[in-house]
Design a protein around this motif. Structure first.
Motif, PDB file in Angstrom:
ATOM      1  N   ASP A 107       0.826  -1.213   0.000  1.00  0.00           N
ATOM      2  CA  ASP A 107       0.000   0.000   0.000  1.00  0.00           C
ATOM      3  C   ASP A 107       0.860   1.263   0.000  1.00  0.00           C
ATOM      4  O   ASP A 107       0.513   2.262  -0.645  1.00  0.00           O
ATOM      5  N   GLU A 108       1.966   1.207   0.716  1.00  0.00           N
ATOM      6  CA  GLU A 108       2.825   2.380   0.799  1.00  0.00           C
ATOM      7  C   GLU A 108       3.414   2.733  -0.561  1.00  0.00           C
ATOM      8  O   GLU A 108       3.411   3.903  -0.966  1.00  0.00           O
ATOM      9  N   VAL A 109       3.906   1.732  -1.276  1.00  0.00           N
ATOM     10  CA  VAL A 109       4.509   2.029  -2.581  1.00  0.00           C
ATOM     11  C   VAL A 109       3.425   2.323  -3.614  1.00  0.00           C
ATOM     12  O   VAL A 109       3.625   3.147  -4.512  1.00  0.00           O
ATOM     13  N   ALA A 110       2.263   1.695  -3.494  1.00  0.00           N
ATOM     14  CA  ALA A 110       1.176   1.964  -4.443  1.00  0.00           C
ATOM     15  C   ALA A 110       0.732   3.418  -4.368  1.00  0.00           C
ATOM     16  O   ALA A 110       0.344   4.011  -5.388  1.00  0.00           O
ATOM     17  N   ALA A 111       0.792   3.997  -3.177  1.00  0.00           N
ATOM     18  CA  ALA A 111       0.389   5.392  -3.006  1.00  0.00           C
ATOM     19  C   ALA A 111       1.281   6.347  -3.784  1.00  0.00           C
ATOM     20  O   ALA A 111       0.881   7.476  -4.087  1.00  0.00           O
ATOM     21  N   LEU A 112       2.484   5.912  -4.124  1.00  0.00           N
ATOM     22  CA  LEU A 112       3.416   6.750  -4.885  1.00  0.00           C
ATOM     23  C   LEU A 112       3.163   6.691  -6.388  1.00  0.00           C
ATOM     24  O   LEU A 112       3.805   7.405  -7.151  1.00  0.00           O
ATOM     25  N   LYS A 113       2.262   5.811  -6.818  1.00  0.00           N
ATOM     26  CA  LYS A 113       1.852   5.679  -8.218  1.00  0.00           C
ATOM     27  C   LYS A 113       2.986   5.290  -9.172  1.00  0.00           C
ATOM     28  O   LYS A 113       3.281   5.997 -10.148  1.00  0.00           O
ATOM     29  N   PRO A 114       3.641   4.154  -8.917  1.00  0.00           N
ATOM     30  CA  PRO A 114       4.590   3.654  -9.923  1.00  0.00           C
ATOM     31  C   PRO A 114       3.833   3.228 -11.176  1.00  0.00           C
ATOM     32  O   PRO A 114       2.615   3.032 -11.141  1.00  0.00           O
ATOM     33  N   ASP A 115       4.543   3.071 -12.269  1.00  0.00           N
ATOM     34  CA  ASP A 115       3.896   2.701 -13.528  1.00  0.00           C
ATOM     35  C   ASP A 115       3.574   1.221 -13.608  1.00  0.00           C
ATOM     36  O   ASP A 115       2.747   0.824 -14.445  1.00  0.00           O
ATOM     37  N   ALA A 116       4.214   0.412 -12.773  1.00  0.00           N
ATOM     38  CA  ALA A 116       3.907  -1.027 -12.726  1.00  0.00           C
ATOM     39  C   ALA A 116       4.589  -1.630 -11.510  1.00  0.00           C
ATOM     40  O   ALA A 116       5.561  -1.082 -10.978  1.00  0.00           O
ATOM     41  N   PHE A 117       4.048  -2.770 -11.070  1.00  0.00           N
ATOM     42  CA  PHE A 117       4.726  -3.634 -10.115  1.00  0.00           C
ATOM     43  C   PHE A 117       5.390  -4.765 -10.908  1.00  0.00           C
ATOM     44  O   PHE A 117       4.807  -5.268 -11.875  1.00  0.00           O
ATOM     45  N   ILE A 118       6.578  -5.178 -10.490  1.00  0.00           N
ATOM     46  CA  ILE A 118       7.198  -6.391 -11.028  1.00  0.00           C
ATOM     47  C   ILE A 118       7.106  -7.447  -9.936  1.00  0.00           C
ATOM     48  O   ILE A 118       7.680  -7.290  -8.855  1.00  0.00           O
ATOM     49  N   MET A 119       6.391  -8.549 -10.206  1.00  0.00           N
ATOM     50  CA  MET A 119       6.079  -9.528  -9.168  1.00  0.00           C
ATOM     51  C   MET A 119       6.217 -10.948  -9.697  1.00  0.00           C
ATOM     52  O   MET A 119       6.152 -11.184 -10.910  1.00  0.00           O
ATOM     53  N   ALA A 120       6.379 -11.902  -8.766  1.00  0.00           N
ATOM     54  CA  ALA A 120       6.559 -13.299  -9.151  1.00  0.00           C
ATOM     55  C   ALA A 120       5.616 -14.246  -8.426  1.00  0.00           C
ATOM     56  O   ALA A 120       5.177 -15.237  -8.987  1.00  0.00           O
ATOM     57  N   ASP A 121       5.330 -13.967  -7.160  1.00  0.00           N
ATOM     58  CA  ASP A 121       4.565 -14.900  -6.330  1.00  0.00           C
ATOM     59  C   ASP A 121       3.065 -14.768  -6.610  1.00  0.00           C
ATOM     60  O   ASP A 121       2.510 -13.668  -6.500  1.00  0.00           O
ATOM     61  N   PRO A 122       2.366 -15.855  -6.969  1.00  0.00           N
ATOM     62  CA  PRO A 122       0.939 -15.761  -7.303  1.00  0.00           C
ATOM     63  C   PRO A 122       0.079 -15.201  -6.177  1.00  0.00           C
ATOM     64  O   PRO A 122      -0.861 -14.435  -6.424  1.00  0.00           O
ATOM     65  N   GLY A 123       0.407 -15.568  -4.926  1.00  0.00           N
ATOM     66  CA  GLY A 123      -0.377 -15.067  -3.805  1.00  0.00           C
ATOM     67  C   GLY A 123      -0.233 -13.564  -3.638  1.00  0.00           C
ATOM     68  O   GLY A 123      -1.223 -12.847  -3.411  1.00  0.00           O
ATOM     69  N   LEU A 124       0.987 -13.054  -3.767  1.00  0.00           N
ATOM     70  CA  LEU A 124       1.202 -11.620  -3.656  1.00  0.00           C
ATOM     71  C   LEU A 124       0.591 -10.881  -4.853  1.00  0.00           C
ATOM     72  O   LEU A 124       0.064  -9.767  -4.701  1.00  0.00           O
ATOM     73  N   ILE A 125       0.659 -11.508  -6.028  1.00  0.00           N
ATOM     74  CA  ILE A 125       0.031 -10.916  -7.206  1.00  0.00           C
ATOM     75  C   ILE A 125      -1.475 -10.776  -6.986  1.00  0.00           C
ATOM     76  O   ILE A 125      -2.080  -9.743  -7.318  1.00  0.00           O
ATOM     77  N   MET A 126      -2.089 -11.784  -6.419  1.00  0.00           N
ATOM     78  CA  MET A 126      -3.530 -11.736  -6.151  1.00  0.00           C
ATOM     79  C   MET A 126      -3.863 -10.565  -5.224  1.00  0.00           C
ATOM     80  O   MET A 126      -4.825  -9.816  -5.465  1.00  0.00           O
ATOM     81  N   LEU A 127      -3.066 -10.387  -4.165  1.00  0.00           N
ATOM     82  CA  LEU A 127      -3.298  -9.272  -3.245  1.00  0.00           C
ATOM     83  C   LEU A 127      -3.150  -7.929  -3.959  1.00  0.00           C
ATOM     84  O   LEU A 127      -3.955  -7.009  -3.754  1.00  0.00           O
ATOM     85  N   ALA A 128      -2.120  -7.805  -4.791  1.00  0.00           N
ATOM     86  CA  ALA A 128      -1.900  -6.553  -5.510  1.00  0.00           C
ATOM     87  C   ALA A 128      -3.040  -6.264  -6.477  1.00  0.00           C
ATOM     88  O   ALA A 128      -3.495  -5.113  -6.600  1.00  0.00           O
ATOM     89  N   ARG A 129      -3.537  -7.282  -7.165  1.00  0.00           N
ATOM     90  CA  ARG A 129      -4.644  -7.103  -8.099  1.00  0.00           C
ATOM     91  C   ARG A 129      -5.910  -6.675  -7.369  1.00  0.00           C
ATOM     92  O   ARG A 129      -6.684  -5.850  -7.851  1.00  0.00           O
ATOM     93  N   GLU A 130      -6.143  -7.261  -6.183  1.00  0.00           N
ATOM     94  CA  GLU A 130      -7.342  -6.932  -5.419  1.00  0.00           C
ATOM     95  C   GLU A 130      -7.301  -5.521  -4.838  1.00  0.00           C
ATOM     96  O   GLU A 130      -8.297  -4.798  -4.862  1.00  0.00           O
ATOM     97  N   ARG A 131      -6.136  -5.131  -4.335  1.00  0.00           N
ATOM     98  CA  ARG A 131      -6.028  -3.866  -3.608  1.00  0.00           C
ATOM     99  C   ARG A 131      -5.722  -2.675  -4.508  1.00  0.00           C
ATOM    100  O   ARG A 131      -6.125  -1.540  -4.208  1.00  0.00           O
ATOM    101  N   HIS A 132      -5.006  -2.928  -5.614  1.00  0.00           N
ATOM    102  CA  HIS A 132      -4.588  -1.825  -6.484  1.00  0.00           C
ATOM    103  C   HIS A 132      -4.740  -2.224  -7.957  1.00  0.00           C
ATOM    104  O   HIS A 132      -3.750  -2.319  -8.694  1.00  0.00           O
TER     105      HIS A 132
END
Length: 411
Positions: free
Chosen positions: A83-108
């Motif tokens: 949430d902290e980094v999402a608030a800064l509005k990066p142009d993308a997240f680079i991610m690998a773990d499916p569980g963390l990806i799911m959280l990122a998709r749901e929240r942001h």
């Protein structure tokens, strides 16, 4: 011809600034504790905000790396960091773990997700799976050949594809390694790799051979060591400059440079080498000599095109040492001021008036005249002894001293 994005690494705001100045279209930087470069990560939250603004003001992009593969005990602290980094509005997240990806998709859901190379994407079916999940770009595994990349491109025409073209290579599949975790209790998959694969290993005799008997019977492969040991798993560095045109012909969307743990100068220099190459090829030309000069003048473990092409083992591995070569250039000073047609320099490494001195800038290299060197008192001198000394050199042309680097070319 598709003109791909040039994506450069940043281990600090200084890295980011250099990469942007020297031609990168986008920069990627790791979130502390949540990317695979725990060591040498110089970013604070303030640096991220400053870096994102710096790039956006210049029409460039910032990708935030959260590509660890965490065990259960670490996952609970992920959401606050996300949430902290999402608030800064990066142009993308680079991610690998499916569980963390799911959280990122749901929240942001407004922030695109690029699938990290750690996910080991090696076929078009996998690309299509992740595309259905909502991933907008796949960073393809380093284990793919040019032909395989082309096949994936043909089968997935509407998905962004990214390929590594320069930097350190890992002996493991897409970096999914257990050597460091087993030998040093430092898990590579959460960013704490100690590069255990590059350590020196001993065999029980000074000369030994091994045979893979089922398929290569009678073909004995030597394992040799000297007084330092043997570096059985030590890969050369990737340099895909000779293959850039083929990758552009295939239609790869992003060409990626590895090296968040390297110096700011590295980020800038390699960005310039590939920027020149991409622009020249897109205009119908060849790769400029300067591109090859740059990559051959900075420290490396020797170069290979990796698994993009088929090689003999000795063309991809360096068995005799794990130490990078020093290259042909050495940083010898930091430019502190330009005034009255002179550069005022804080010396870092020794140089003399007879050395070939290069001012490396985003607009090209400028040769400096060592005979114009003055000491801090304004008197002519022949030697800048090393760290702690101050000298000045004549330069009439104005330069951006925040991104210029003083180099000594080795004879």
């Amino acid at each position: 011809m598709n003109k791909p994005e040039l994506l450069a690494p940043a281990g600090s705001f200084e890295h980011l600034k250099m990469a942007a100045a020297y031609g990168a279209d986008a920069v990627y930087a790791g979130i502390p504790r949540w990317s695979l470069r725990v060591r040498g990560n110089g970013f604070t939250r303030e640096d991220f905000a400053k870096g994102i603004n710096h790039l956006h003001e210049r029409g460039k992009k910032f990708f935030a790396v959260l590509n660890v593969i965490p065990h259960m005990r670490r996952t609970q602290s992920f959401i606050p960091a996300l949430d902290e980094v999402a608030a800064l509005k990066p142009d993308a997240f680079i991610m690998a773990d499916p569980g963390l990806i799911m959280l990122a998709r749901e929240r942001h859901p407004d922030i695109p997700i690029h699938l990290s190379v750690q996910a080991n994407t090696v076929n078009s079916g996998t690309v299509k799976f992740w595309q259905k999940i909502g991933i907008t770009r796949c960073i393809l595994a380093r284990e793919l050949t040019l032909q395989e990349i082309a096949m994936i491109r043909d089968d997935c025409p509407d998905m962004e594809l990214e390929v590594f073209v320069h930097g350190a290579l890992c002996i493991a599949v897409s970096g999914r390694c257990l050597i460091s975790g087993l030998l040093a209790r430092r898990d590579a998959n959460v960013g704490a790799c100690t590069n255990s694969c590059r350590w020196g290993y001993n065999v029980r005799s000074l000369y030994a051979e091994i045979e893979e008997s089922s398929k290569r019977q009678g073909e004995w492969m030597p394992i040799e060591e000297d007084e330092h040991g043997s570096y059985l798993l030590n890969s050369k560095d990737l340099c895909a400059l000779p293959l850039i045109k083929r990758l552009m012909d295939i239609g790869v969307d992003s060409l990626k440079i590895e090296g968040r743990s390297r110096s700011p100068f590295y980020s800038g220099a390699v960005s310039r080498a590939y920027r020149l190459a991409i622009d020249s090829i897109a205009a119908g030309g060849e790769i400029p000599d300067e591109s090859f000069e740059i990559v051959n003048s900075i420290p490396s473990r020797g170069y290979t095109t990796g698994l993009l092409e088929v090689h003999r083992p000795d063309e991809t591995q360096e068995y005799t040492t794990n130490s990078p070569t020093h290259g042909n250039w050495m940083i010898v000073g930091a430019i502190e001021e330009q005034k009255d047609e002179r550069l005022y320099i804080k010396v870092k490494n020794r140089f003399t008036k007879d050395d070939k001195l290069i001012l490396f800038t985003p607009k090209g290299q400028i040769l400096l005249d060592g005979n114009t060197m003055l000491d801090k008192h304004g008197k002519p001198c022949e030697l800048a002894p090393g760290d702690g000394y101050y000298v000045s050199l004549s330069l009439k042309e104005p330069v951006d001293i925040s991104t210029a680097v003083l180099l000594r070319a080795n004879r």
